[in-house]
Design a protein around this motif. Structure first.
Motif, PDB file in Angstrom:
ATOM      1  N   ASP A  95       3.105  -1.592   4.107  1.00  0.00           N
ATOM      2  CA  ASP A  95       3.249  -0.278   3.493  1.00  0.00           C
ATOM      3  C   ASP A  95       4.602  -0.163   2.789  1.00  0.00           C
ATOM      4  OD1 ASP A  95       5.105   0.440   5.433  1.00  0.00           O
ATOM      5  OD2 ASP A  95       3.808   1.872   6.444  1.00  0.00           O
ATOM      6  N   ARG A 149      -1.947   2.259  13.644  1.00  0.00           N
ATOM      7  CA  ARG A 149      -3.297   1.819  14.007  1.00  0.00           C
ATOM      8  C   ARG A 149      -3.827   0.783  13.016  1.00  0.00           C
ATOM      9  NH1 ARG A 149      -6.233   5.966  16.764  1.00  0.00           N
ATOM     10  NH2 ARG A 149      -4.832   6.803  18.351  1.00  0.00           N
ATOM     11  N   ASP A 150      -4.840   0.022  13.446  1.00  0.00           N
ATOM     12  CA  ASP A 150      -5.621  -0.751  12.500  1.00  0.00           C
ATOM     13  C   ASP A 150      -6.551   0.216  11.760  1.00  0.00           C
ATOM     14  OD1 ASP A 150      -4.501  -3.172  13.234  1.00  0.00           O
ATOM     15  OD2 ASP A 150      -6.023  -3.597  14.754  1.00  0.00           O
ATOM     16  N   SER A 151      -6.856  -0.113  10.501  1.00  0.00           N
ATOM     17  CA  SER A 151      -7.763   0.713   9.705  1.00  0.00           C
ATOM     18  C   SER A 151      -9.080   0.916  10.457  1.00  0.00           C
ATOM     19  CB  SER A 151      -8.022   0.018   8.364  1.00  0.00           C
ATOM     20  OG  SER A 151      -8.895   0.784   7.575  1.00  0.00           O
ATOM     21  N   SER A 190      -6.274  10.253  16.380  1.00  0.00           N
ATOM     22  CA  SER A 190      -5.141  10.102  15.452  1.00  0.00           C
ATOM     23  C   SER A 190      -4.763  11.486  14.921  1.00  0.00           C
ATOM     24  CB  SER A 190      -5.505   9.121  14.334  1.00  0.00           C
ATOM     25  OG  SER A 190      -6.618   9.580  13.600  1.00  0.00           O
ATOM     26  N   ARG A 205       0.444  -3.534   9.627  1.00  0.00           N
ATOM     27  CA  ARG A 205       0.413  -4.625   8.644  1.00  0.00           C
ATOM     28  C   ARG A 205      -0.637  -5.648   9.055  1.00  0.00           C
ATOM     29  NH1 ARG A 205       6.202  -5.039  10.980  1.00  0.00           N
ATOM     30  NH2 ARG A 205       5.878  -6.319  12.815  1.00  0.00           N
ATOM     31  N   HIS A 206      -1.269  -6.252   8.059  1.00  0.00           N
ATOM     32  CA  HIS A 206      -2.383  -7.154   8.362  1.00  0.00           C
ATOM     33  C   HIS A 206      -2.604  -8.108   7.198  1.00  0.00           C
ATOM     34  CE1 HIS A 206      -3.908  -3.569   6.292  1.00  0.00           C
ATOM     35  NE2 HIS A 206      -4.759  -4.395   5.704  1.00  0.00           N
ATOM     36  N   VAL A 230      -0.990   2.510   8.866  1.00  0.00           N
ATOM     37  CA  VAL A 230      -1.785   1.300   9.077  1.00  0.00           C
ATOM     38  C   VAL A 230      -0.888   0.110   9.454  1.00  0.00           C
ATOM     39  CG1 VAL A 230      -3.232  -0.417   7.916  1.00  0.00           C
ATOM     40  CG2 VAL A 230      -3.772   2.000   7.736  1.00  0.00           C
ATOM     41  N   GLN A 282     -10.262   8.909   6.027  1.00  0.00           N
ATOM     42  CA  GLN A 282      -9.082   8.277   6.640  1.00  0.00           C
ATOM     43  C   GLN A 282      -7.897   8.458   5.704  1.00  0.00           C
ATOM     44  OE1 GLN A 282      -9.568   4.309   8.420  1.00  0.00           O
ATOM     45  NE2 GLN A 282      -7.771   3.567   7.337  1.00  0.00           N
ATOM     46  N   SER A 339       0.841  -1.213   0.000  1.00  0.00           N
ATOM     47  CA  SER A 339       0.000   0.000   0.000  1.00  0.00           C
ATOM     48  C   SER A 339       0.863   1.244   0.000  1.00  0.00           C
ATOM     49  CB  SER A 339      -0.884   0.040   1.252  1.00  0.00           C
ATOM     50  OG  SER A 339      -1.725  -1.080   1.301  1.00  0.00           O
ATOM     51  N   ILE A 388      -3.331   8.054   9.903  1.00  0.00           N
ATOM     52  CA  ILE A 388      -2.683   6.937  10.604  1.00  0.00           C
ATOM     53  C   ILE A 388      -1.646   6.265   9.709  1.00  0.00           C
ATOM     54  CG2 ILE A 388      -4.727   6.476  12.041  1.00  0.00           C
ATOM     55  CD1 ILE A 388      -5.454   4.160  10.209  1.00  0.00           C
ATOM     56  N   GLU A 420      -4.021   7.402   4.982  1.00  0.00           N
ATOM     57  CA  GLU A 420      -3.021   6.390   5.333  1.00  0.00           C
ATOM     58  C   GLU A 420      -1.680   6.778   4.732  1.00  0.00           C
ATOM     59  OE1 GLU A 420      -4.339   2.335   4.630  1.00  0.00           O
ATOM     60  OE2 GLU A 420      -6.422   2.923   4.914  1.00  0.00           O
TER      61      GLU A 420
END
Lengths: 215, 215
Positions: free
Chosen positions: B193, B112-114, B120, B143-144, B141, B94, B32, B139, B96
């Motif tokens: 990211d 943070r989580d999305s 923030s 990693r997920h 984001v 939002q 991202s 934020i 990112e």
């Protein structure tokens, strides 16, 4: 002393010893931003005949310093201005950038240990007096730990050995493939680049820990 | 079949099974870059009354798309132009960015989580028609891994569980603290990211592997 007491005493001593040896393995982090090491020949091309590098600030490693001199890096896709020169002069000019810088500049710099420059990437340096186009010399430096001979001996590590390093925190991870670089009088320090610092949220006040020797 | 043959057969079957289940855990990577999700209200402030987002290109996750619309991010120390808007519109805007972007902009965006935007960072967005200053919403984001319900069930993983992920290669490492995000129809993908991509040399054609469940 009963057997039970003896066991408790020995256990406590072993735990203390283990904690101490792990504590000893805490390593301060140094974050490297993009920079350039110059040969005397290239110093003169960029800054003028008989020019010398000027010490602006000592670095943590002995005899290494940040210079007042700055250069502009020029690649096929972009330019980065005001890039620090580090002293003293070296035999061969070496440009250290991050992978992110490489994308911005359009320079495909390979991941290398410092000094391993054969067939690395080309780049142009511009100074106040002239410019230098290097056929090779631009690299992304592989993360590494500077360690003096005494520490390396005590920790059972050898020059160029690869170790794994634990990073704690919200972006916690384990770096594999970390090269140990042993020399006589260096300061214990793990060097990472800006991309690695951002990806881990590590900074110059952070510590990491070696968790395994050879993989 | 002798005992020896029986043991050899069972061993081979177990090894094959283990290899298969590990093979199944290969996860494609999605990198991202900085981007913005907008509320309809902010779309209209930036692009004009009754403006709608225009699909430029579908993203890999269902119903998500890159928009033709772009904005400029403005912080206290810098500006980043031509930042992608992603659609469809959301309830709350939002932004990112990477940790590296945060330094450039002078915006202290928390990890943070999305969707977790309370307190923030603040930022200003500028579009062709107007600007919006957000009190919060910026934020970095965490990693997920996006995973559908079926995969999560088969792999024994739960929504929001943290796992560790192996990255191979010259910048090999193990990401800890990777959040699993389970939903019904998403495509299996690990999102990192730009800083994390540069620090690992992972790209959109890379794969990673889950190596542990709960730490």
């Amino acid at each position: 002393m009963s057997n039970k007491e003896l066991i408790a005493t020995i256990t406590e001593a072993v735990i203390r010893q283990l904690q101490n040896s792990q504590e000893d393995r805490k390593i301060p982090v140094g974050v490297s931003n993009r920079h350039v090491h110059l040969s005397q020949e290239d110093v003169e091309k960029l800054f003028g005949a008989k020019a010398c590098l000027t010490n602006y600030k000592d670095l943590s490693q002995p005899r290494q310093f940040v210079c007042e001199e700055r250069v502009t890096l020029v690649g096929s896709k972009g330019v980065i201005e005001k890039v620090r020169v580090l002293g003293p002069v070296r035999k061969q000019t070496q440009v250290e950038i991050s992978a992110g810088d490489g994308i911005k500049l359009g320079v495909q710099a390979p991941l290398r240990d410092s000094g391993n420059l054969a067939s690395s990437a080309s780049i142009t340096l511009v100074g106040p007096v002239g410019s230098v186009t290097l056929g090779e010399g631009t690299i992304v430096v592989a993360r590494h730990i500077h360690m003096n001979t005494k520490d390396a001996y005590e920790w059972g590590l050898k020059n160029k050995q690869r170790v794994s390093v634990q990073v704690m925190g919200p972006r916690g991870l384990v770096f594999n493939e970390v090269s140990v670089r042993v020399s006589n009088d260096c300061k214990l320090e793990m060097h990472i680049d800006i991309d690695e610092a951002n990806a881990t949220l590590l900074g110059n006040n952070s510590y990491v820990k070696i968790i395994t020797g050879e993989k």
